[in-house]
Scaffold this motif. Structure first.
Motif, PDB file in Angstrom:
ATOM      1  N   MET A  63     -12.571  38.336 -13.643  1.00  0.00           N
ATOM      2  CA  MET A  63     -12.332  39.556 -12.887  1.00  0.00           C
ATOM      3  C   MET A  63     -11.830  39.244 -11.477  1.00  0.00           C
ATOM      4  O   MET A  63     -10.877  39.868 -10.990  1.00  0.00           O
ATOM      5  N   ALA A  79      -8.331  37.635 -11.248  1.00  0.00           N
ATOM      6  CA  ALA A  79      -7.274  38.619 -11.509  1.00  0.00           C
ATOM      7  C   ALA A  79      -6.822  39.291 -10.210  1.00  0.00           C
ATOM      8  O   ALA A  79      -5.705  39.777 -10.121  1.00  0.00           O
ATOM      9  N   ARG A  80      -7.700  39.343  -9.204  1.00  0.00           N
ATOM     10  CA  ARG A  80      -7.314  40.030  -7.970  1.00  0.00           C
ATOM     11  C   ARG A  80      -7.340  39.110  -6.751  1.00  0.00           C
ATOM     12  O   ARG A  80      -7.408  39.583  -5.617  1.00  0.00           O
ATOM     13  N   LEU A 132       0.139  40.393  -7.285  1.00  0.00           N
ATOM     14  CA  LEU A 132      -0.994  40.907  -8.062  1.00  0.00           C
ATOM     15  C   LEU A 132      -0.522  41.775  -9.221  1.00  0.00           C
ATOM     16  O   LEU A 132      -1.086  41.737 -10.312  1.00  0.00           O
ATOM     17  N   TYR A 158      -1.178  40.947 -13.166  1.00  0.00           N
ATOM     18  CA  TYR A 158      -1.798  41.919 -14.078  1.00  0.00           C
ATOM     19  C   TYR A 158      -0.933  42.104 -15.316  1.00  0.00           C
ATOM     20  O   TYR A 158      -1.410  42.043 -16.447  1.00  0.00           O
ATOM     21  N   SER A 216     -10.885  42.017 -18.341  1.00  0.00           N
ATOM     22  CA  SER A 216     -11.530  41.790 -17.040  1.00  0.00           C
ATOM     23  C   SER A 216     -10.598  42.181 -15.898  1.00  0.00           C
ATOM     24  O   SER A 216     -11.045  42.703 -14.870  1.00  0.00           O
ATOM     25  N   ALA A 255     -11.140  44.957 -12.948  1.00  0.00           N
ATOM     26  CA  ALA A 255     -10.979  44.692 -11.513  1.00  0.00           C
ATOM     27  C   ALA A 255     -10.247  45.862 -10.850  1.00  0.00           C
ATOM     28  O   ALA A 255     -10.638  46.341  -9.783  1.00  0.00           O
ATOM     29  N   LEU A 300     -19.544  42.862 -17.073  1.00  0.00           N
ATOM     30  CA  LEU A 300     -18.984  43.304 -15.801  1.00  0.00           C
ATOM     31  C   LEU A 300     -19.319  44.744 -15.412  1.00  0.00           C
ATOM     32  O   LEU A 300     -18.659  45.341 -14.574  1.00  0.00           O
TER      33      LEU A 300
END
Lengths: 348, 279
Positions: free
Chosen positions: A188, A191-192, A308, A312, B180, B184, B212
């Motif tokens: 998670m 990803a950012r 980003l 994604y 995931s 986010a 999560l």
């Protein structure tokens, strides 16, 4: 202390090459000691040796590649850290539980660029291998990786992750400390992460333990590396109830770099020297360095939002399925766009 | 009864349901009155063992009657690797589809819980052990994106013994990253995700979306973890402590917000949704 070297040739299919190379060496030694001129014969044998390598390495089976990926002399994260980067400064600890040696995190310079290096560490000597659990990280390793990546992001440093693990550690302590939780968190947060991330599978890409540091803008794979949802041994045990079908398991899992390029999972196959990275580590370093610099250049031109968004989209696209209308959808109610309403579920 | 998943209601496994009025609980081994199990929402009246529920039964258990609208039901699995050992993936898919009436292991849609609108999803543990391949990953991702767009809360009930589905290779593994990454974005958009863990939630499911949640709850006694207990036992040559990787073990180690018996799940979800309206 002298490092214990692993046997030079643990791979059966390399035996004819080893034999020929030994013969050439003997001939060279003989020529030197007797001052006989064997130049022509030696040259001829060398040509034959190169041909033999092309033959053998040109037609490697997936299982043979897995064996090369696991070769004890294959350049590993610490080798790349030493040869590829300058001024490596290792950072330790997850600030919560321990310093997991199975993951290396270090500030480093790649030519003029400052980067954060994150990689699985397998260890070179027996003692090191044990202390690194052969590259299988615990939750503290993944937590350390994330902490350092977020630190790198704060200073705008691109992240390079080198993946080389048989899998995340399967143990009681690892479960107690949340192995699944930390890997999920890494997926998670990576990803950012607002800086470029280039991930390279340099040897073994063992399932979730590999992906746990593998959410990159670019995923590169060395020619003989493998990346798989399960080890060929595990797959063999599940499907055939025996550990002996690894060859077939490796074939059906489609775990080679070329297969994964075809499936759109990885972006680039990084070539290795003939016979694999372990046969010419310096050349392997050179080839990887060129690929890293090129990708960092590309990513460096992107703004944060573009970076980003493209990361994604990269993962968003992965997967194969079809969309077939539901045949028995009731004609009674008109369907709103994009939805397939079904009649209410009656309660008994 | 036209909803695909409802074709098979009742106990799926013959060993759980040998016919007649009585059945043996696979956990405590006691003979229990079948009707009593049914009335307790498929929980053993003797030992409180929670039987697996199908996707349709979960919807029925948790959502307001008639409120559920399935989305993305047209997504269907393919065999991207041509995966075949003793049996082919295609064959196993077809068999699972026939047995469950589902196209794949995941159902997502919109509905309400005590009047609160939400995006809801569930994996069905009886479809190839609830494992995640491309379709499951895509459905979960689309559900999260839908919740992000419509600014709705998201509740997902996981039941997945298989984690990432081996038959789709690394494509399955990458669904972990995909789901995931969607979470986010949902998080950044102010979303509220409640992850409900049921028996079993392992491997690639637990090491991605299932772990999560803003709030993570589990049914009692559920097997939850990364590596399978047998893998740990066999590779590490160790005896596993009693209750290892069960909900109570995870609670003790700080990975759950609550353990909720099945009969309290719906009401507690409603209370949670009331506390955290999506901004």
């Amino acid at each position: 202390m002298a490092k214990k070297k692993a046997p030079e040739n643990p791979l059966g299919f390399e035996a004819p090459i080893e034999e020929l190379e030994k013969k050439i060496q003997e001939l060279e030694a003989f020529a030197a000691s007797t001052e006989m001129d064997l130049t022509a014969q030696i040259a001829q044998l060398k040509v034959r040796c190169t041909e033999l390598k092309r033959d053998i390495y040109g037609g490697l089976s997936p299982w043979q590649r897995v064996q090369i990926a696991r070769h004890p002399n294959r350049p590993a994260t610490t080798d790349y850290a030493a040869a590829l980067f300058d001024d490596c400064l290792e950072l330790h600890g997850d600030r919560a539980y321990a310093d997991d040696r199975a993951i290396l995190t270090a500030l480093a310079r790649l030519d003029s660029r400052r980067v954060l290096l994150v990689g699985h560490r397998k260890g070179k000597t027996t003692k090191e291998r044990l202390s690194c659990n052969f590259g299988s990280a615990h939750p503290e390793g993944y937590r350390k990786a994330l902490l350092k990546m977020q630190f790198a992001a704060k200073y705008g440093l691109p992240v390079i992750t080198l993946i080389n693990t048989p899998g995340a550690y399967p143990g009681i302590g690892a479960e107690e400390r949340g192995q699944a939780q930390v890997i999920a968190r890494n997926l998670m947060e990576m990803a950012r992460l607002p800086v470029p991330v280039v991930s390279v599978v340099i040897g073994e890409g063992g399932s979730g333990g590999a992906l746990g540091i593998g959410v990159g803008d670019r995923i590169l794979m060395l020619e003989n590396a493998y990346y798989s949802v399960i080890s060929p041994e595990g797959c063999s045990a599940i499907l055939w109830k025996t550990g002996e079908m690894t060859e077939e398991a490796a074939r059906i899992l489609k775990l080679t770099a070329r297969d994964l390029r075809g499936l759109g999972v990885i972006d680039e196959v990084v070539p290795e020297p003939l016979g694999g990275a372990h046969r010419d580590p310096a050349e392997a370093v050179r080839l990887l360095k060129a690929a890293l610099l090129r990708n960092l250049d590309d990513l460096g031109r992107m703004g944060r939002d573009e970076l980003l968004a493209s990361r994604y989209e990269k993962f968003r696209r992965i997967g194969r399925f079809v969309e077939e209308p539901i045949p028995e959808a009731p004609a009674a109610s008109p369907e709103p766009e994009g939805a397939h309403p079904q009649p209410a579920i009656a309660r008994s | 009864m036209a909803w695909e998943g409802l074709r098979r209601i009742g106990f799926r496994k013959k060993k759980e349901m040998p016919g007649g009025l009585w059945m043996r609980c696979p956990d405590c081994g006691k003979l229990v009155y079948k009707k009593a199990v049914e009335e307790a929402l498929r929980v053993c009246p003797e030992c409180r063992f929670h039987f697996e529920l199908s996707a349709a039964e979960r919807v029925e258990l948790l959502l307001d009657e008639g409120s559920f609208v399935e989305h993305f039901g047209e997504l269907s699995p393919v065999d991207p690797l041509g995966f075949a050992a003793k049996r082919s993936y295609r064959e196993r898919l077809r068999e699972a589809q026939e047995q469950t009436g589902l196209r794949d292991a995941c159902v997502v849609g919109t509905g309400t819980i005590e009047g609160t609108e939400l995006v809801f999803g569930v994996t069905d543990p009886s479809f190839l052990r609830g494992s995640m391949g491309s379709v499951v990953g895509e459905k979960i991702t689309r559900a999260i994106e839908l919740a992000t767009e419509r600014r709705l809360p998201f509740v997902f009930v996981s039941g997945s013994g298989g984690g990432a589905r081996m038959d789709e290779g690394v494509l399955s593994l990458m669904q972990m990253a995909k789901t995931s990454a969607a979470l986010a974005r949902y998080d950044e958009a102010g979303g509220f995700f409640v992850s409900v863990l049921t028996n079993p939630t392992m491997g690639g499911a637990m090491a991605s979306f299932a772990a999560l949640g803003d709030v993570v709850v589990a049914e009692p006694g559920a097997l939850i973890g990364f590596a399978g207990p047998n893998v740990i036992k066999n590779t590490m040559k160790v005896e596993l402590p009693a209750g290892f990787q069960r909900s109570e073990f995870l609670m003790d180690h700080g990975f759950l917000d609550m353990i909720l018996p099945r009969d309290q799940l719906r009401a507690t979800l409603a209370r949670l949704l009331g506390y955290c309206p999506v901004r």
